[in-house]
Design a protein around this motif. Structure first.
Motif, PDB file in Angstrom:
ATOM      1  N   VAL A  31       0.854  -1.197   0.000  1.00  0.00           N
ATOM      2  CA  VAL A  31       0.000   0.000   0.000  1.00  0.00           C
ATOM      3  C   VAL A  31       0.890   1.248   0.000  1.00  0.00           C
ATOM      4  N   TYR A  32       1.996   1.171   0.752  1.00  0.00           N
ATOM      5  CA  TYR A  32       2.918   2.312   0.799  1.00  0.00           C
ATOM      6  C   TYR A  32       3.504   2.600  -0.585  1.00  0.00           C
ATOM      7  N   ALA A  33       3.802   1.527  -1.312  1.00  0.00           N
ATOM      8  CA  ALA A  33       4.332   1.694  -2.665  1.00  0.00           C
ATOM      9  C   ALA A  33       3.312   2.385  -3.577  1.00  0.00           C
ATOM     10  N   GLY A  51       1.846   7.601  12.131  1.00  0.00           N
ATOM     11  CA  GLY A  51       1.662   6.506  13.073  1.00  0.00           C
ATOM     12  C   GLY A  51       2.173   5.275  12.388  1.00  0.00           C
ATOM     13  N   PRO A  52       2.204   4.158  13.104  1.00  0.00           N
ATOM     14  CA  PRO A  52       2.762   2.950  12.489  1.00  0.00           C
ATOM     15  C   PRO A  52       2.002   2.505  11.243  1.00  0.00           C
ATOM     16  N   GLU A  53       0.721   2.865  11.150  1.00  0.00           N
ATOM     17  CA  GLU A  53      -0.077   2.323  10.056  1.00  0.00           C
ATOM     18  C   GLU A  53      -0.749   3.375   9.182  1.00  0.00           C
ATOM     19  N   ASN A  54      -0.422   4.650   9.431  1.00  0.00           N
ATOM     20  CA  ASN A  54      -1.104   5.700   8.683  1.00  0.00           C
ATOM     21  C   ASN A  54      -0.142   6.692   8.055  1.00  0.00           C
ATOM     22  N   MET A  66      -4.409   8.155   4.914  1.00  0.00           N
ATOM     23  CA  MET A  66      -4.628   6.824   4.364  1.00  0.00           C
ATOM     24  C   MET A  66      -4.098   5.763   5.320  1.00  0.00           C
ATOM     25  N   SER A  67      -4.846   4.669   5.444  1.00  0.00           N
ATOM     26  CA  SER A  67      -4.419   3.553   6.284  1.00  0.00           C
ATOM     27  C   SER A  67      -3.634   2.558   5.445  1.00  0.00           C
ATOM     28  N   LEU A  68      -2.420   2.223   5.900  1.00  0.00           N
ATOM     29  CA  LEU A  68      -1.563   1.306   5.136  1.00  0.00           C
ATOM     30  C   LEU A  68      -1.969  -0.149   5.309  1.00  0.00           C
ATOM     31  N   ALA A  78      -7.569   5.432  11.649  1.00  0.00           N
ATOM     32  CA  ALA A  78      -7.292   4.068  11.212  1.00  0.00           C
ATOM     33  C   ALA A  78      -8.551   3.381  10.720  1.00  0.00           C
ATOM     34  N   ASN A  79      -9.670   3.637  11.376  1.00  0.00           N
ATOM     35  CA  ASN A  79     -10.912   2.964  11.006  1.00  0.00           C
ATOM     36  C   ASN A  79     -11.910   3.891  10.320  1.00  0.00           C
ATOM     37  N   MET A  80     -11.500   5.135  10.106  1.00  0.00           N
ATOM     38  CA  MET A  80     -12.352   6.117   9.446  1.00  0.00           C
ATOM     39  C   MET A  80     -13.705   6.241  10.131  1.00  0.00           C
ATOM     40  N   ARG A  81     -13.660   6.394  11.429  1.00  0.00           N
ATOM     41  CA  ARG A  81     -14.910   6.546  12.177  1.00  0.00           C
ATOM     42  C   ARG A  81     -14.847   7.750  13.115  1.00  0.00           C
ATOM     43  N   ILE A  82     -15.968   8.442  13.220  1.00  0.00           N
ATOM     44  CA  ILE A  82     -16.107   9.499  14.216  1.00  0.00           C
ATOM     45  C   ILE A  82     -16.274   8.796  15.552  1.00  0.00           C
TER      46      ILE A  82
END
Ligand SMILES: [Zn+2]
Length: 336
Positions: free
Chosen positions: A6-8, A21-24, A47-49, A146-150
């Motif tokens: 995803v990073y690529a 963050g580790p995943e974003n 974006m979440s990786l 990370a979860n795209m939630r309010i």
């Protein structure tokens, strides 16, 4: 592995990428331009990786890896040929609805307040709907990138944080989710929070009602209705988080005492809920039913004047129950 792939993709199609963050990651949004036609200078695209989900705080563009690739101009052929496996891998990362290995035991023990720090972003969707930024901050309403939630904090009657409920901004199912596995991402074990024992905002209403002679509490269905009423000058509002009243919630309302104003949504579930919840509460508390124009689906669609008028014109439950137009509702709840 998913991370890297995803990073690529991100590196290929996004500019000014920054890890948040580790995943974003954050980056310049590829989907909108400023009023003067130029690209934005500070990144508002996240974006979440691991999940491939994305969301732009500025233009509200959102979606998953497939819609991202489509929107940056990747053809269907290339999508399948080159990115098919990563799209599949990302999809398998979606949270499963039920995990048989996880215990189904409720845990409403306190969580550290510091957990809310991970959601310390303003939910722009709610600003667009007219909610006040300071109010959202005061009630710790945030955003989970990370979860795209309010995110809405769930608190017990003493105000302890016991869980998080998230409302999707990218049409995932379910629309509202009480977090369970999500805490692991932030270093807290899986927990199953009993939503039924939470009466949202009761931790704030209880102390103020305690010192009042003629306490009143307005009972609504959800977070948004609750926040709308608070913003419109009715701070003593609590939310059921649904149309059912649990025994625990009833107990909390009896502790608070005073006059209950029942103001659920105008759809069929809300109406049936009004009849049922009204009947249960009226056995031990004075209950009024708050009606508002049928073209407004829920209290969050009302302005301050309309809310004030609706509360002033509310009817005693027993009077409401004798009205011809409500007969079908009482028959419905008798059957259940
Ligand atoms: Zn954008």
């Amino acid at each position: 592995v998913i991370h890297d792939e995803v990073y690529a993709i991100a590196q290929k199609y996004l500019r000014k990428i920054k890890r948040t963050g580790p995943e974003n990651i954050m980056a310049i949004c590829p989907f909108h331009r400023k009023m003067n036609g130029q690209e934005e200078s500070t990144p508002s695209f996240t974006m979440s990786l691991t999940r491939g989900l994305y969301f732009c705080f500025a233009c509200q563009e959102r979606g998953n890896l497939t819609t991202f690739l489509k929107n940056v101009g990747v053809s269907t052929f290339i999508m399948e040929k080159v990115y098919g496996s990563v799209i599949h891998a990302v999809r398998s990362q979606a949270p499963r609805p039920k995990d048989p290995l996880r215990p189904a035991i409720f845990d409403n023990s306190p969580l550290p307040e510091s957990l809310l720090g991970f959601f310390d972003y303003c939910p722009t969707d709610l600003l667009d709907e007219g909610f006040d930024e300071e109010l959202l901050q005061k009630y710790d309403v945030g955003f989970d990138q990370a979860n795209m939630r309010i995110t809405f904090p769930l608190r017990d009657m003493s105000g302890n944080l016991v869980g998080i409920s998230g409302r999707t901004v990218i049409d995932e199912y379910p629309r509202y989710k009480v977090y369970d596995t999500e805490y692991e991402r932030w270093g807290h074990p899986y927990r199953r929070v009993n939503k039924r024992s939470v009466l949202w905002n009761a931790d704030r209403v209880y102390p103020s009602a305690f010192f009042k002679n003629n306490a009143r509490v307005v009972l609504v269905e959800g977070f948004k209705a609750c926040l709308r009423l608070i913003q419109c000058g009715v701070p003593d509002t609590v939310a059921l988080l649904g149309t059912y009243l649990s025994p625990e919630q009833r107990w909390i309302l009896e502790r608070i005492g005073g006059q209950v104003y029942l103001m659920l949504d105008n759809n069929e579930w809300g109406q049936v809920g009004t009849a049922r919840v009204g009947a249960i509460l009226a056995a031990s508390l004075p209950v009024k039913i708050v009606e508002y124009p049928e073209d407004k689906p829920q209290p969050s669609d009302l302005g301050p004047a309309e809310i004030k008028e609706a509360l002033e014109n509310s009817k005693d439950y027993y009077l409401w129950a004798t009205e011809e137009k409500n007969r079908w509702l009482l028959e419905r709840i008798r059957k259940v």
